[in-house]
Write a protein that holds these residues in place. Structure first.
Motif, mmCIF file in Angstrom:
data_model
loop_
_atom_site.group_PDB
_atom_site.id
_atom_site.type_symbol
_atom_site.label_atom_id
_atom_site.label_comp_id
_atom_site.label_asym_id
_atom_site.label_seq_id
_atom_site.Cartn_x
_atom_site.Cartn_y
_atom_site.Cartn_z
ATOM 1 N N ARG A 112 37.214 22.852 35.059
ATOM 2 C CA ARG A 112 37.504 22.703 33.634
ATOM 3 C C ARG A 112 36.215 22.755 32.818
ATOM 4 O O ARG A 112 36.165 23.335 31.732
ATOM 5 N N LEU A 113 35.147 22.148 33.352
ATOM 6 C CA LEU A 113 33.860 22.197 32.662
ATOM 7 C C LEU A 113 33.319 23.617 32.635
ATOM 8 O O LEU A 113 32.860 24.105 31.588
ATOM 9 N N VAL A 114 33.378 24.313 33.765
ATOM 10 C CA VAL A 114 32.931 25.717 33.805
ATOM 11 C C VAL A 114 33.750 26.548 32.832
ATOM 12 O O VAL A 114 33.216 27.396 32.111
ATOM 13 N N TRP A 115 35.070 26.302 32.781
ATOM 14 C CA TRP A 115 35.950 27.059 31.886
ATOM 15 C C TRP A 115 35.589 26.802 30.422
ATOM 16 O O TRP A 115 35.777 27.667 29.569
ATOM 17 N N SER A 116 35.072 25.619 30.119
ATOM 18 C CA SER A 116 34.684 25.316 28.727
ATOM 19 C C SER A 116 33.422 26.063 28.330
ATOM 20 O O SER A 116 33.114 26.175 27.139
ATOM 21 N N TRP A 117 32.666 26.556 29.302
ATOM 22 C CA TRP A 117 31.444 27.309 29.011
ATOM 23 C C TRP A 117 31.715 28.783 28.731
ATOM 24 O O TRP A 117 30.930 29.430 28.042
ATOM 25 N N ILE A 118 32.777 29.328 29.304
ATOM 26 C CA ILE A 118 32.995 30.772 29.185
ATOM 27 C C ILE A 118 33.541 31.115 27.800
ATOM 28 O O ILE A 118 34.091 30.255 27.114
ATOM 29 N N PRO A 119 33.379 32.361 27.354
ATOM 30 C CA PRO A 119 33.882 32.752 26.028
ATOM 31 C C PRO A 119 35.363 32.438 25.874
ATOM 32 O O PRO A 119 36.158 32.596 26.800
ATOM 33 N N GLU A 120 35.733 31.996 24.673
ATOM 34 C CA GLU A 120 37.094 31.523 24.417
ATOM 35 C C GLU A 120 38.151 32.584 24.711
ATOM 36 O O GLU A 120 39.243 32.258 25.171
ATOM 37 N N ARG A 121 37.848 33.843 24.468
ATOM 38 C CA ARG A 121 38.878 34.869 24.635
ATOM 39 C C ARG A 121 39.278 35.034 26.096
ATOM 40 O O ARG A 121 40.370 35.517 26.390
ATOM 41 N N PHE A 122 38.400 34.635 27.012
ATOM 42 C CA PHE A 122 38.735 34.711 28.432
ATOM 43 C C PHE A 122 39.353 33.406 28.924
ATOM 44 O O PHE A 122 40.156 33.408 29.855
ATOM 45 N N SER A 123 38.974 32.292 28.307
ATOM 46 C CA SER A 123 39.511 31.004 28.757
ATOM 47 C C SER A 123 40.988 30.850 28.412
ATOM 48 O O SER A 123 41.621 29.879 28.820
ATOM 49 N N LEU A 124 41.545 31.808 27.635
ATOM 50 C CA LEU A 124 42.988 31.812 27.380
ATOM 51 C C LEU A 124 43.773 32.104 28.656
ATOM 52 O O LEU A 124 44.951 31.767 28.764
ATOM 53 N N PHE A 125 43.122 32.750 29.616
ATOM 54 C CA PHE A 125 43.816 33.215 30.808
ATOM 55 C C PHE A 125 43.527 32.295 31.992
ATOM 56 O O PHE A 125 42.381 31.860 32.175
ATOM 57 N N PRO A 126 44.527 31.999 32.795
ATOM 58 C CA PRO A 126 44.300 31.131 33.950
ATOM 59 C C PRO A 126 43.438 31.806 34.998
ATOM 60 O O PRO A 126 43.436 33.038 35.121
ATOM 61 N N PRO A 127 42.669 31.027 35.770
ATOM 62 C CA PRO A 127 41.812 31.615 36.805
ATOM 63 C C PRO A 127 42.627 32.213 37.946
ATOM 64 O O PRO A 127 43.677 31.694 38.325
ATOM 65 N N LEU A 128 42.128 33.320 38.477
ATOM 66 C CA LEU A 128 42.791 34.033 39.565
ATOM 67 C C LEU A 128 41.752 34.301 40.653
ATOM 68 O O LEU A 128 40.729 34.939 40.403
ATOM 69 N N LEU A 129 42.005 33.792 41.851
ATOM 70 C CA LEU A 129 41.058 33.988 42.956
ATOM 71 C C LEU A 129 41.085 35.450 43.401
ATOM 72 O O LEU A 129 42.116 35.973 43.817
ATOM 73 N N LEU A 130 39.913 36.103 43.316
ATOM 74 C CA LEU A 130 39.807 37.514 43.686
ATOM 75 C C LEU A 130 39.237 37.695 45.086
ATOM 76 O O LEU A 130 39.650 38.590 45.821
#
Length: 627
Positions: A404-422
């Motif tokens: 959640r902390l890492v997600w708060s660092w990334i640009p907002e337009r990408f944090s709209l999308f849930p993480p997907l393990l690649l």
């Protein structure tokens, strides 16, 4: 120098509105502007206007201020001296005077200047003016009589501050907003508009003048310099843009908020309400002084300064277990206890923001991400929750709270999308070629590394790994200034592009000198080789076709770089991957994905992210799922 009057006469309201008004509680501050008008139909008593006879070149307040309750209006502090030729000053000088509060001590000075400053705003050729207002208002409300009209739908859920307006002024404000709704039917959501109308009305000769000023701001067509968001889509994109700016320019306060709030975007979605109606009238009108000259960028500055000050005030006690949104609103209401208006503006303009064009590019990118999530221009409210539910997140590298902390660092337009393990070495094996195959087609990605010593670090990588193929055998660097590296354990810290940390190192490139290709730094790795290209169906985050696509936010061609090492974001070859360069590499991994090295590098100005030579226990790459 022109001496401007300091104590305007206490002008009584011309008439009282026929709709009920809540009386302030005993001891309540009535000048903060937090009174909110409902959206139900209201009864309006229409009174004849006073003659348009105010002499703007005198210190008198005749013809102006009859919408104001002077008992609420704060008294100017000290004499005001406005240069007689102030409107003839160069734009840069005019901005400096506004920032320094040249006309902050004079109600009459503001009333004289506001309409003239707004007349300079570039706007559409056909823009409703004062004559149109008088005609429409006459048809809507008729001759002096009682008429009922609902407030426009675009005000639903938006606070309508009254500040220091008298009941007569509140009636006029409602009439102006109703006419705006009639003449600008494309407006679907605009939280800023009612506050601007209320503030301008304090300094307007009549309703028609206030409407014309507001109309020009609505119809502004200045490039990269919008004044008023007019749809939920545009407003939400501005909220996301503020979140991006807060993450970059207020890292300490952002970390505090991210640690206490389940949904950082929800907190930042209220950023505009910190200013209007949050700020007391004396502060709000100082913001308006500069806003009329510089546009929406000023609002970002002031809100960032408020967030920074809030972080300083809250840091000793922390925010754990508290309602962050309520704490912020209370802090802004009582801002006078923490900082003066002069000092607040000084700190706001001390923040080294991106250029207006870069902010516009960021806003457009955020807007596009919202469109991909289903938000439309005509939409008045979100039809679903925009936040990512981290409770369902599962990783062998980091916990949900750490992600959640890492997600708060990334640009907002990408944090709209849930993480997907690649990609994960535990599931996909330690193969660099498989790493490339799994990650190609995804932009951006988050790289997480857990070492055999239990340390966790990583990088946010803004570009598709397939970009490495464009360099051929040279294995050049690619990516944008949105890339950053970080540590999670033992301490969480982010290291951004050096030009964000130290903007004085570079200047924006003049349009005539902008380059199309990105510079290719000298190779630090071997030649590139790839096994296959990705399928279009493999894309998880909307990625526009290269042809006609917007220039990326923080693309290096927008800057005059001090050296090539300032843009060594990411590079890949068959021999390994490198992130960051110049004097060392922030992260480098060999082809086995089992051994790595971390050093200080000039691109991110970071210390080693873990032990300098490390062995990888687990490596994961996360993309962004298109919901």
């Amino acid at each position: 120098m022109l001496q401007v009057g300091l104590s305007p006469p206490r002008c009584p309201g011309a008439a009282a509105a026929a709709f009920p008004m809540a009386e302030p509680a005993a001891g309540e501050d009535t000048g903060t502007g937090r009174e909110v008008l409902g959206s139900s139909p209201v009864t309006i008593v229409v009174t004849s206007e006073e003659a348009d006879s105010w002499d703007i070149d005198t210190s008198s307040c005749r013809g102006c201020g009859h919408f104001v309750d002077w008992d609420k209006m704060p008294e100017p502090q000290g004499p005001a001296q406005i240069p007689r030729d102030v409107l003839g000053r160069p734009p840069k000088e005019l901005k400096r005077l506004a920032r320094e509060g040249c006309w902050a001590r004079s109600h009459a000075g503001r009333a004289r200047l506001y309409p003239r400053l707004i007349q300079r705003v570039s706007c559409r050729l056909v823009t409703p003016d004062a004559l149109v207002y008088r005609d429409v208002a006459g048809r809507l409300f008729g001759k002096p009589s009682v008429s009922s009209h609902p407030l426009p739908e675009f005000l639903e859920g938006c606070p309508v501050p009254t500040y220091c307006l008298s009941p007569h002024g509140v009636t006029a404000l409602k009439k102006i907003l109703i006419c705006v709704g009639a003449l600008f039917p494309d407006i679907t959501h605009s939280p800023l508009l009612p506050a601007l109308a209320a503030l301008l009305l304090h300094y307007s000769e009549d309703e028609a003048q206030c409407f014309e000023s507001l109309s020009r701001l609505i119809a502004s067509n200045a490039p990269h310099a919008a004044y008023i968001d007019q749809s939920f889509l545009a407003h939400q994109a501005s909220c996301m843009t503020f979140g991006d700016l807060a993450s970059k320019h207020c890292p300490a306060a952002h970390k505090l908020v991210a640690g206490a709030a389940d949904n950082v975007l929800e907190v930042y979605s209220e950023w505009l309400s910190w200013l209007f109606p949050g700020l007391p009238f004396g502060y709000a009108v100082r913001v308006l002084d500069v806003f009329l000259l510089e546009g929406q960028k000023v609002l970002y500055r002031i809100a960032l300064a408020l967030l920074k000050q809030f972080g300083l005030s809250a840091a000793p006690a922390g925010l754990q277990g508290s309602d962050v949104k309520a704490e912020l609103q209370a802090f802004v209401r009582n801002i006078a206890q923490h900082v003066t208006a002069d000092k607040l503006l000084e700190r706001a303009f001390g923040i080294r923001l991106f250029s207006r064009k870069e902010i516009w590019l960021l806003h457009m990118a955020n807007r596009k991400a919202l469109v991909e999530r289903g938000i439309t221009v005509v939409q008045r409210r979100p039809s679903f929750h925009l936040a990512v539910d981290m409770q369902k997140f599962s990783s062998s590298t980091v916990t949900a709270q750490e992600m959640r902390l890492v997600w708060s660092w990334i640009p907002e337009r990408f944090s709209l999308f849930p993480p997907l393990l690649l990609f994960s070495t535990s599931e996909d094996g330690c193969s660099l070629q498989r790493f490339y195959r799994c990650c190609e087609g995804y932009e951006p990605t988050v790289l997480l590394i857990k070492t055999t010593e239990g340390e966790v670090c990583g990088a946010f990588l803004s570009s598709d790994w397939a970009e490495r193929k464009k360099s051929g055998a040279t294995s050049g660097f690619f990516g944008t200034g949105e890339c950053f590296v970080f540590t999670v354990r033992p301490e969480a810290e982010r290291y951004e592009w050096v030009l964000i940390q130290k903007p004085e190192l570079a200047k924006a490139v003049p349009r005539s000198r902008q380059r199309s290709p990105s510079p290719a730094p000298e190779s630090l790795l071997g030649s590139s080789r790839d096994s296959r290209s990705s399928s279009p169906s493999h894309l998880a985050v909307p990625s526009p076709q290269r042809r006609g696509r917007l220039s990326p936010f923080l693309a290096i061609r927008h800057f005059l770089l001090p050296s090539k090492s300032a843009s060594m974001f990411m590079s890949g070859s068959r021999d390994g991957i490198v992130i960051g360069g110049g004097g060392g590499q922030a992260l480098s991994l060999d082809a086995s994905l089992l051994r790595g090295r971390t050093e200080h590098c000039e691109t991110f100005d970071n210390p080693p992210l873990c032990q300098e030579n490390f062995q990888v226990q687990l490596l994961e790459v996360w993309g962004f799922q298109n919901a």
